[in-house]
Design a protein around this motif. Structure first.
Motif, PDB file in Angstrom:
ATOM      1  N   ASP A   1      -2.290  -6.001  -5.885  1.00 38.07           N
ATOM      2  CA  ASP A   1      -1.248  -5.320  -4.874  1.00 38.07           C
ATOM      3  C   ASP A   1      -2.246  -4.337  -4.169  1.00 38.07           C
ATOM      4  O   ASP A   1      -2.001  -2.775  -5.010  1.00 38.07           O
ATOM      5  CB  ASP A   1       0.067  -4.655  -5.252  1.00 38.07           C
ATOM      6  N   LEU A   2      -2.769  -3.721  -3.592  1.00 42.56           N
ATOM      7  CA  LEU A   2      -3.966  -2.929  -3.521  1.00 42.56           C
ATOM      8  C   LEU A   2      -3.155  -1.509  -3.086  1.00 42.56           C
ATOM      9  O   LEU A   2      -3.716  -0.505  -3.475  1.00 42.56           O
ATOM     10  CB  LEU A   2      -4.838  -3.207  -1.833  1.00 42.56           C
ATOM     11  N   ARG A   3      -2.606  -1.245  -2.229  1.00 42.15           N
ATOM     12  CA  ARG A   3      -1.498  -0.091  -2.096  1.00 42.15           C
ATOM     13  C   ARG A   3      -0.932   0.634  -3.512  1.00 42.15           C
ATOM     14  O   ARG A   3      -1.387   1.502  -3.427  1.00 42.15           O
ATOM     15  CB  ARG A   3      -0.315  -0.236  -1.256  1.00 42.15           C
ATOM     16  N   GLN A   4      -0.530  -0.698  -4.414  1.00 38.36           N
ATOM     17  CA  GLN A   4      -0.002   0.494  -5.841  1.00 38.36           C
ATOM     18  C   GLN A   4      -1.460   0.503  -6.241  1.00 38.36           C
ATOM     19  O   GLN A   4      -0.701   1.740  -7.316  1.00 38.36           O
ATOM     20  CB  GLN A   4       0.740  -1.490  -6.618  1.00 38.36           C
ATOM     21  N   THR A   5      -1.814  -0.032  -6.236  1.00 43.33           N
ATOM     22  CA  THR A   5      -2.816   0.333  -7.183  1.00 43.33           C
ATOM     23  C   THR A   5      -3.759   1.208  -7.181  1.00 43.33           C
ATOM     24  O   THR A   5      -4.461   2.348  -7.826  1.00 43.33           O
ATOM     25  CB  THR A   5      -3.750  -0.932  -6.904  1.00 43.33           C
ATOM     26  N   GLN A   6      -3.836   1.297  -5.920  1.00 42.93           N
ATOM     27  CA  GLN A   6      -4.497   3.401  -4.960  1.00 42.93           C
ATOM     28  C   GLN A   6      -3.041   4.103  -5.155  1.00 42.93           C
ATOM     29  O   GLN A   6      -3.611   5.265  -6.599  1.00 42.93           O
ATOM     30  CB  GLN A   6      -3.778   2.992  -4.428  1.00 42.93           C
ATOM     31  N   ARG A   7      -1.762   3.801  -6.292  1.00 42.35           N
ATOM     32  CA  ARG A   7      -1.216   5.440  -6.044  1.00 42.35           C
ATOM     33  C   ARG A   7      -1.206   4.791  -8.435  1.00 42.35           C
ATOM     34  O   ARG A   7      -0.936   6.191  -7.855  1.00 42.35           O
ATOM     35  CB  ARG A   7      -0.057   4.946  -5.799  1.00 42.35           C
ATOM     36  N   VAL A   8      -0.990   4.296  -7.855  1.00 46.53           N
ATOM     37  CA  VAL A   8      -1.299   4.669 -10.260  1.00 46.53           C
ATOM     38  C   VAL A   8      -2.853   4.504 -10.887  1.00 46.53           C
ATOM     39  O   VAL A   8      -2.468   5.479 -11.133  1.00 46.53           O
ATOM     40  CB  VAL A   8      -1.107   2.864 -10.694  1.00 46.53           C
ATOM     41  N   LEU A   9      -3.949   3.986  -9.807  1.00 50.61           N
ATOM     42  CA  LEU A   9      -4.886   4.664 -10.341  1.00 50.61           C
ATOM     43  C   LEU A   9      -4.982   6.436  -9.893  1.00 50.61           C
ATOM     44  O   LEU A   9      -5.774   7.087 -11.134  1.00 50.61           O
ATOM     45  CB  LEU A   9      -6.124   3.947  -9.807  1.00 50.61           C
ATOM     46  N   ALA A  10      -5.036   6.399  -8.558  1.00 50.82           N
ATOM     47  CA  ALA A  10      -5.172   7.705  -8.701  1.00 50.82           C
ATOM     48  C   ALA A  10      -4.079   9.595  -9.234  1.00 50.82           C
ATOM     49  O   ALA A  10      -4.611   9.962  -9.501  1.00 50.82           O
ATOM     50  CB  ALA A  10      -4.260   8.826  -6.805  1.00 50.82           C
TER      51      ALA A  10
END
Length: 293
Positions: free
Chosen positions: A184-193
């Motif tokens: 899930d790219l949007r979730q991945t962005q939020r978690v990593l940021a």
């Protein structure tokens, strides 16, 4: 025609002329010597290196003495024109012979005047990276991060792109990586940021860290992590290392796959593939078996 033993003189100088010429020479030397401490005081606010300040002092002093000498020759009615012409030709020959040396010297003065780099700065030039030790009349002396001393000619430093890595307090790193297509790219962005912003080595950056999706690859989706860190090389390396570890641990904790390179082969016609394999297999002589007996 009577023989003139002093052809450079337009007329025979008198004793008074010789006296005035001597006074001009002595006065020029005295003024030049008196200017040296004055110039030394005037150049201190410029914070020039010692050799540059001495070079400026010598040039001015030499100019004063040269002007006094020319005026003294004028008092003696010396034909200065031919003499200056001969000196000019000689000067041109010497200047051509010393062109690289003089070029590096002028470049050193420009480096000190413009101050793109200073001792202690960490730079990158001509694929060399390290800390500036000094800027002398010939080269910029750089101590590489591996402890090697590098001499970069001043002309080359001015002529080629020069990166001053520590001119600003912070600089940014863009770190590429991949995740699997099932993520899930949007979730991945939020978690990593969120995880990257918690790294202590990124304290007080100009902008918060973020993660962007940049495109598709053969084995996964391309992303980049963008983050600011201190410009100094040791601190920068530590910060990048911590961010890489944080990304890896976060992806593992969230069970997000980091893909490996892979290839998928599809056989549209299995019988055709078997027939092709049989056609290229070496033929056996009659009366022999597959094991060659």
């Amino acid at each position: 025609m009577p023989y003139n033993p002093l052809p450079v003189f337009a007329a025979s100088p008198s004793s008074a002329d010789w006296g005035f010429a001597a006074l001009w020479l002595i006065g020029g030397v005295a003024v030049a010597m008196a200017l040296r401490p004055v110039l030394s005081t005037l150049t201190k606010p410029l914070r020039l290196q010692e050799y540059v300040a001495k070079l400026i002092t010598r040039l001015v002093s030499t100019g004063v003495m040269l002007a006094a000498g020319i005026y003294a020759l004028g008092q003696l009615d010396v034909a200065v024109g031919p003499l200056l012409g001969a000196l000019g030709v000689t000067g041109i020959v010497i200047a051509l012979a010393l062109q690289p040396v003089m070029g590096n010297l002028v470049a050193a003065i420009m480096l000190h005047a413009r101050r793109p780099i200073r001792p202690g700065d960490q730079i990158e030039s001509h694929d060399y990276r390290g800390t500036v030790v000094e800027i002398n009349s010939r080269a910029v002396v750089v101590l590489s991060y591996d402890g090697e001393t590098i001499y970069l000619p001043n002309l080359n430093v001015l002529d080629q792109p020069l990166v001053n890595q520590t001119r600003e307090e912070y600089r940014r790193t863009v770190l590429p990586f991949q995740v699997g297509y099932e993520a899930d790219l949007r979730q991945t962005q939020r978690v990593l940021a969120r995880a990257i912003r918690s790294v202590d080595a990124l304290a007080d950056p100009p902008l918060p860290a973020d993660v962007l999706v940049t495109g598709f690859a053969d084995s996964g989706v391309n992303l980049v992590a963008r983050f600011w860190h201190p410009s100094e090389e040791l601190s920068a390396g530590h910060a990048i290392s911590e961010v890489v570890i944080t990304i890896r641990e976060t992806l593992r904790r969230e069970q997000i796959t980091i893909p490996f390179p892979q290839r998928v082969l599809h056989l549209a016609d299995l019988e055709a593939a078997e027939a092709f394999t049989a056609s290229v297999r070496p033929r056996q002589p009659p009366g022999t078996t597959s094991d060659g007996s």
